[in-house]
Scaffold this active site. Structure first.
Site, PDB file in Angstrom:
ATOM      1  N   ASP A  79      51.308  40.529  40.959  1.00 12.98           N
ATOM      2  CA  ASP A  79      50.490  39.783  39.990  1.00 12.98           C
ATOM      3  C   ASP A  79      49.016  40.131  40.114  1.00 12.98           C
ATOM      4  O   ASP A  79      48.203  39.673  39.297  1.00 12.98           O
ATOM      5  CB  ASP A  79      50.698  38.278  40.147  1.00 12.98           C
ATOM      6  N   ASN A  80      48.655  40.943  41.115  1.00 10.11           N
ATOM      7  CA  ASN A  80      47.267  41.394  41.272  1.00 10.11           C
ATOM      8  C   ASN A  80      47.099  42.866  40.927  1.00 10.11           C
ATOM      9  O   ASN A  80      46.060  43.452  41.219  1.00 10.11           O
ATOM     10  CB  ASN A  80      46.791  41.165  42.707  1.00 10.11           C
ATOM     11  N   GLY A  96      50.701  32.787  36.954  1.00 18.64           N
ATOM     12  CA  GLY A  96      49.811  32.591  35.817  1.00 18.64           C
ATOM     13  C   GLY A  96      48.380  32.334  36.229  1.00 18.64           C
ATOM     14  O   GLY A  96      48.045  32.226  37.419  1.00 18.64           O
ATOM     15  N   ASP A 122      41.245  41.269  41.007  1.00 18.91           N
ATOM     16  CA  ASP A 122      41.434  40.087  41.858  1.00 18.91           C
ATOM     17  C   ASP A 122      40.950  40.310  43.287  1.00 18.91           C
ATOM     18  O   ASP A 122      41.736  40.552  44.206  1.00 18.91           O
ATOM     19  CB  ASP A 122      42.900  39.641  41.856  1.00 18.91           C
ATOM     20  N   GLY A 131      45.861  30.439  37.300  1.00 18.00           N
ATOM     21  CA  GLY A 131      45.736  29.108  37.878  1.00 18.00           C
ATOM     22  C   GLY A 131      44.317  28.591  37.924  1.00 18.00           C
ATOM     23  O   GLY A 131      44.092  27.380  38.015  1.00 18.00           O
TER      24      GLY A 131
END
EC number: 2.7.7.-
Length: 498
Positions: free
Chosen positions: A261-262, A99, A271, A101
């Site tokens: 997640d990137n 998530g 990212d 962060g």
């Protein structure tokens, strides 16, 4: 007679109308929260080009209202800040819930060219997804992300954009205490492969469908009428990802942390952490010091792109309906990557046609480059200066190679290939210079800008941005920014903490 000039009013941030489209999803998709104020913020830099994408005048970016808003100290009218939840595979291992962060989404606003752009503050404080982190970003890594986002856009590579970089004297502990900063990132959406994995691995098919429908409706409306929209979504994301990998390879860009997640569901570069641009050519080069096994080495990026698409396919399998249909959507990755890479390399070499033996010419070229550790960017840029009937002019290009005779033999083949299509020197150079950048964000250039900025001198950040906004132009006054890295740069390392 009144002779006083009336200064035109510069529109401020009130023109940003937040729609909060992502916030209209069910509450399980995010946590609504306010950014943590950044003490005594100051403007490091703002991108006039990025500001123009949302209709903001460059003058607005210098205002206190702008600085306070994009430091997270003031909430713009209509904004509903939130942090999104997602999961992901990190270095090939399932990491579970991750998530935002240290990123907080302000909402989406109208883009001047049509569509909408989400505005996200990176470094705006802790969220429920910070995983013991402080939620802050340091100035060092923020400068790198700010500059590279805009540099990649100027190179024509799909990417999130960077609106502004706001600094502060507040300290955060990394390997040592460092000052903090907030980068405002912009993209049509920050939904990732890991956003889908989150719901799949939690066996939440309702939310999985809601997210897929949200992405299709908002960003791939042409897929709504497909026989299987979810299969069509996977196929299109696979195509975009394959093309993105080819674009990265063609400029020598290395992402460094290609975790799921990137990975952007829109096929954007997302990212920016321990990234790098290839200098001394080595296909095995690892730009991320944390990546001890070389999973994300330069030569591995196309393969990892495909691996990540399969991870997305696994997450979408319940919606697509069958393994066969899912595999069919993924099947063209290699074909799409190969065709795009072939197209880009032909353009980089000034070749207008495709011949059966071209792969041999390209393979020999890369083998030569590797053998001499030739600088990637400088080689391709200088290749445009080669003349068909004047080998004596090859000296600056030839001198980049240890084995001059091997280069001469390759150049002979290259010239023969150019003659096959009646190539003209001047036209070919123009085309090649428009494809092979002279300026990229080398690590040592970023480091110089960082060290000056840490002493409150932001002039080098601004200068670098101006240079990188025009990477294909000669810019003779800035020729030193295209030079080989100095000896001290060999010791530079970037890692996941960068």
């Amino acid at each position: 007679m009144n002779t006083r000039l009336v200064t035109p009013e510069v529109p401020g941030l009130e023109q940003l109308r937040f729609a909060n489209t992502f916030a209209q999803l069910p509450a399980a998709f995010y946590t609504k929260l306010m950014p943590t104020p950044l003490p005594t913020p100051y403007l490091v830099d703002a991108s006039a080009q990025a500001a123009g994408l949302i209709g903001l005048d460059a003058e607005v970016t210098a205002s206190d209202e702008f600085i306070q808003t994009f430091a997270g100290n003031r909430i713009a009218t209509g904004s509903q800040p939130l942090a999104a939840v997602y999961s992901g595979h990190q270095f090939g291992v399932w990491a579970g819930q991750l998530g935002d962060g240290r990123a907080i989404l302000l909402g989406d606003v109208a883009a001047s060219a049509g569509g909408r752009l989400e505005l996200q503050l990176k470094g705006a404080g802790a969220t429920p997804y910070s995983r013991m982190g402080d939620g802050r970003a340091v100035l060092r890594s923020s400068i790198r992300e700010y500059l590279c986002s805009e540099a990649m856009a100027a190179l024509g590579i799909p990417t999130s954009r960077a609106l502004s970089l706001i600094g502060s004297d507040q300290l955060a502990m990394r390997e040592r205490p460092e000052t903090t900063a907030v980068v405002t990132r912009m993209a049509p959406s920050f939904v990732r492969f890991g956003s889908f994995e989150h719901w799949y691995y939690n066996n939440r098919q309702e939310e999985l469908k809601i997210l897929a429908d949200y992405v299709i409706t908002g960003f791939y409306p042409e897929l709504q009428d497909a026989a299987n929209p979810y299969q069509a979504l996977l196929a299109e994301v696979t195509r975009r990802t394959a093309h993105l990998m080819a674009q990265w390879q063609a400029v020598g860009f290395m992402h460094g942390v290609m975790n799921t997640d990137n990975m952007s569901i829109l096929g954007l570069t997302l990212d920016y952490g321990p990234f790098g641009f290839m200098e001394a050519y080595d296909p095995r080069h690892i730009c991320n010091h944390t990546d001890q096994q070389g999973r994300y080495a330069y030569s591995m990026q196309p393969q990892i792109g495909q691996w990540n698409c399969y991870a997305l396919g696994q997450a979408l399998l319940p919606l697509i309906g069958s393994v066969e249909a899912t595999e069919a959507a993924l099947a063209d990755y290699q074909g799409q990557y190969g065709a795009k890479m072939d197209e880009l390399l032909h353009t980089k070499l000034g070749l207008q046609s495709h011949q059966a033996d071209d792969s041999k010419l390209l393979d020999a070229m890369f083998a030569l480059m590797q053998g001499s550790h030739v600088d990637f960017t400088r080689f391709f840029r200088s290749l445009g200066n080669l003349r068909l009937d004047d080998a004596s002019a090859d000296a600056p290009l030839r001198d980049q190679f240890i084995d001059r005779a091997a280069f001469d033999a390759w150049a002979l083949q290259y010239r023969a290939r150019l003659r096959m299509e009646n190539s003209q020197d001047s036209a070919r150079k123009l085309a090649m210079d428009a494809s092979n950048p002279k300026y990229v964000l080398r690590n040592y250039l970023a480091q110089i800008a960082i060290e000056k900025a840490q002493n409150k001198d932001f002039s080098e950040v601004r200068k670098l941005l101006q240079i990188l906004e025009n990477p294909f132009d000669e810019q003779p006054q800035h020729a030193q920014y295209a030079e080989l890295p100095p000896d001290w740069a060999r010791g530079l390392e970037v890692s996941c903490s960068s």
